[in-house]
Design a protein around this motif. Structure first.
Motif, PDB file in Angstrom:
ATOM      1  N   UNK A 123     -61.827  70.549  31.761  1.00  0.00           N
ATOM      2  CA  UNK A 123     -61.277  68.940  31.951  1.00  0.00           C
ATOM      3  C   UNK A 123     -59.898  69.050  32.569  1.00  0.00           C
ATOM      4  N   UNK A 124     -60.204  68.749  34.462  1.00  0.00           N
ATOM      5  CA  UNK A 124     -59.279  68.956  34.985  1.00  0.00           C
ATOM      6  C   UNK A 124     -58.681  66.909  34.938  1.00  0.00           C
ATOM      7  N   UNK A 125     -57.504  67.488  35.272  1.00  0.00           N
ATOM      8  CA  UNK A 125     -56.294  66.528  35.145  1.00  0.00           C
ATOM      9  C   UNK A 125     -56.478  65.674  36.513  1.00  0.00           C
ATOM     10  N   UNK A 126     -57.141  66.636  37.722  1.00  0.00           N
ATOM     11  CA  UNK A 126     -56.736  65.157  39.223  1.00  0.00           C
ATOM     12  C   UNK A 126     -57.090  64.135  39.401  1.00  0.00           C
ATOM     13  N   UNK A 127     -57.866  63.872  38.304  1.00  0.00           N
ATOM     14  CA  UNK A 127     -58.924  62.700  39.031  1.00  0.00           C
ATOM     15  C   UNK A 127     -58.274  61.309  37.639  1.00  0.00           C
ATOM     16  N   UNK A 128     -57.353  61.787  36.485  1.00  0.00           N
ATOM     17  CA  UNK A 128     -56.578  61.039  36.169  1.00  0.00           C
ATOM     18  C   UNK A 128     -55.192  60.729  36.392  1.00  0.00           C
ATOM     19  N   UNK A 129     -54.776  61.848  37.419  1.00  0.00           N
ATOM     20  CA  UNK A 129     -53.908  61.612  37.925  1.00  0.00           C
ATOM     21  C   UNK A 129     -53.411  60.899  39.477  1.00  0.00           C
ATOM     22  N   UNK A 130     -55.053  60.240  39.760  1.00  0.00           N
ATOM     23  CA  UNK A 130     -54.828  60.151  40.989  1.00  0.00           C
ATOM     24  C   UNK A 130     -55.243  58.196  40.321  1.00  0.00           C
ATOM     25  N   UNK A 131     -55.949  58.463  39.374  1.00  0.00           N
ATOM     26  CA  UNK A 131     -56.318  57.060  38.928  1.00  0.00           C
ATOM     27  C   UNK A 131     -54.727  56.691  38.966  1.00  0.00           C
ATOM     28  N   UNK A 177     -64.874  63.643  24.132  1.00  0.00           N
ATOM     29  CA  UNK A 177     -65.884  62.867  23.544  1.00  0.00           C
ATOM     30  C   UNK A 177     -67.298  62.740  23.999  1.00  0.00           C
ATOM     31  N   UNK A 178     -67.129  62.213  25.404  1.00  0.00           N
ATOM     32  CA  UNK A 178     -68.045  61.738  25.846  1.00  0.00           C
ATOM     33  C   UNK A 178     -68.553  59.983  25.788  1.00  0.00           C
ATOM     34  N   UNK A 179     -66.905  59.633  25.563  1.00  0.00           N
ATOM     35  CA  UNK A 179     -67.014  57.984  25.087  1.00  0.00           C
ATOM     36  C   UNK A 179     -66.424  57.786  26.254  1.00  0.00           C
ATOM     37  N   UNK A 180     -65.740  56.752  27.230  1.00  0.00           N
ATOM     38  CA  UNK A 180     -64.979  55.942  27.602  1.00  0.00           C
ATOM     39  C   UNK A 180     -63.919  56.175  27.597  1.00  0.00           C
ATOM     40  N   UNK A 181     -63.302  56.077  28.509  1.00  0.00           N
ATOM     41  CA  UNK A 181     -61.855  56.177  28.336  1.00  0.00           C
ATOM     42  C   UNK A 181     -61.214  55.024  28.226  1.00  0.00           C
ATOM     43  N   UNK A 182     -59.902  55.580  27.475  1.00  0.00           N
ATOM     44  CA  UNK A 182     -59.321  54.283  26.222  1.00  0.00           C
ATOM     45  C   UNK A 182     -57.458  54.697  27.229  1.00  0.00           C
ATOM     46  N   UNK A 197     -54.475  69.304  23.846  1.00  0.00           N
ATOM     47  CA  UNK A 197     -54.168  67.690  24.672  1.00  0.00           C
ATOM     48  C   UNK A 197     -55.209  68.038  25.806  1.00  0.00           C
ATOM     49  N   UNK A 198     -55.926  66.484  26.237  1.00  0.00           N
ATOM     50  CA  UNK A 198     -57.161  66.904  27.515  1.00  0.00           C
ATOM     51  C   UNK A 198     -56.476  67.362  28.400  1.00  0.00           C
ATOM     52  N   UNK A 199     -57.245  68.248  29.536  1.00  0.00           N
ATOM     53  CA  UNK A 199     -57.106  69.349  30.022  1.00  0.00           C
ATOM     54  C   UNK A 199     -56.949  70.590  29.637  1.00  0.00           C
ATOM     55  N   UNK A 200     -56.807  70.748  28.669  1.00  0.00           N
ATOM     56  CA  UNK A 200     -56.226  71.786  27.737  1.00  0.00           C
ATOM     57  C   UNK A 200     -56.616  72.775  26.698  1.00  0.00           C
ATOM     58  N   UNK A 201     -56.560  74.008  26.598  1.00  0.00           N
ATOM     59  CA  UNK A 201     -57.645  74.486  25.690  1.00  0.00           C
ATOM     60  C   UNK A 201     -56.507  75.414  25.087  1.00  0.00           C
ATOM     61  N   UNK A 202     -57.545  75.696  23.112  1.00  0.00           N
ATOM     62  CA  UNK A 202     -56.611  76.816  23.099  1.00  0.00           C
ATOM     63  C   UNK A 202     -57.086  78.101  22.608  1.00  0.00           C
ATOM     64  N   UNK A 203     -56.241  79.431  22.682  1.00  0.00           N
ATOM     65  CA  UNK A 203     -57.226  80.444  22.734  1.00  0.00           C
ATOM     66  C   UNK A 203     -56.153  81.525  22.518  1.00  0.00           C
TER      67      UNK A 203
END
Length: 298
Positions: A193-201, A225-230, A165-171
């Motif tokens: 991909x910091x999640x802090x802006x989403x939590x603040x919003x 993806x570069x698209x708008x937030x949904x 998911x957003x904010x994480x990566x597989x390794x």
């Protein structure tokens, strides 16, 4: 068991791999309908069942009903074989050629949901397409099952399904110096991909996911993806971070406790609890009414 005048009996062949979602009972019901269309007694069918066996090696082993069916066909004990689609009998052109040859030599018919199946030498384009499509479908399911077993044995983490998911990566665990199988997949934080802006919003908009997505777009916070937030992307991030309770589709919304003075205290003579009502102008609680009688106009 009812037999024909020649001493032969009709047979039904059912095969369902345990990886496939189709129902064996539904498959047998379709076979009985096909037999009735052919003029046979559906209740007179001898059922050969290989439920849980794959179309490859599984049904060819000595304990399978498929092997028993072939032996009964060679012994001239079967008049007609009823099945749903041709891939139940064969998953390859080579197997199909051998099966139809045995059927022709024994004088046994083959009948499917679409009617009697031509057993003459050679294959029609439709039969070839059906064989190839069904074989590839089941092979894909088997490959997926093997991959899932390998991932489980290796201890792969499955957060977010196939993609993190957003904010994480597989390794790989070996790349991060983690103990255990170095090839196993782990899910770690992605600094890009910091999640802090989403939590603040979400906090700024009091948990309103639509308003949070609008605020993120206005502030120019980039997405993966570069698209708008949904709203769906924002809700998924908040759900992953356990920041808010995201209501699922089809889930009933529970009402919070009412501040009405007589809420759930007054009952109608019909037995229903009375519902508090507000004055439309003052928005104050001004009445209680029975919603059953209210809808009936009483």
């Amino acid at each position: 068991m009812t037999t024909t005048k020649t001493g032969r009996r009709p047979a039904a062949y059912v095969r369902k791999s345990h990886r496939l979602a189709d129902s064996a009972a539904a498959q047998l019901a379709a076979i009985r309908r096909a037999a009735a269309t052919d003029g046979a007694d559906p209740d007179a069918l001898e059922v050969y069942s290989d439920v849980g066996l794959s179309g490859g090696y599984g049904k060819r082993n000595g304990d399978s009903d498929w092997v028993r069916l072939l032996a009964d066909i060679d012994a001239r004990r079967v008049s007609t074989v009823y099945l749903t689609v041709v891939d139940r009998a064969s998953r390859s052109v080579e197997d199909w050629a051998g099966f139809t040859r045995r059927m022709r030599e024994a004088g046994t018919r083959l009948f499917g949901e679409q009617g009697e199946i031509d057993l003459s030498p050679g294959l029609s384009p439709g039969t070839i397409a059906a064989l190839v499509a069904e074989a590839e479908r089941e092979k894909a399911i088997e490959r997926s099952a093997r991959a899932a077993a390998t991932q489980a044995a290796r201890g792969d983490e499955a957060i977010g399904g196939h993609g993190a998911p957003y904010g994480y990566r597989r390794a790989r665990a070996g790349e991060l110096g983690l103990p255990g199988d170095p090839a196993r997949i782990v899910v770690v934080r992605d600094p890009d991909e910091p999640v802090e802006p989403i939590l603040a919003a979400a906090k700024e908009t009091a948990g309103n996911v639509m308003a949070a997505a609008r605020l993120l777009n206005e502030c120019g916070v980039p997405t993966r993806s570069g698209a708008a937030w949904s709203t769906r992307t924002v809700a998924r991030v908040l759900d992953t971070e356990d920041a808010t309770r995201v209501r699922r589709a089809g889930e009933r919304r529970r009402r919070g406790p009412s501040d009405a003075p007589l809420s759930r205290l007054v009952a109608c003579h019909c037995g229903q609890l009375m519902t508090p009502g507000r004055d439309r102008r003052t928005r104050r609680w001004s009445e209680v009414y029975c919603h059953v009688g209210h809808r009936a106009g009483v």
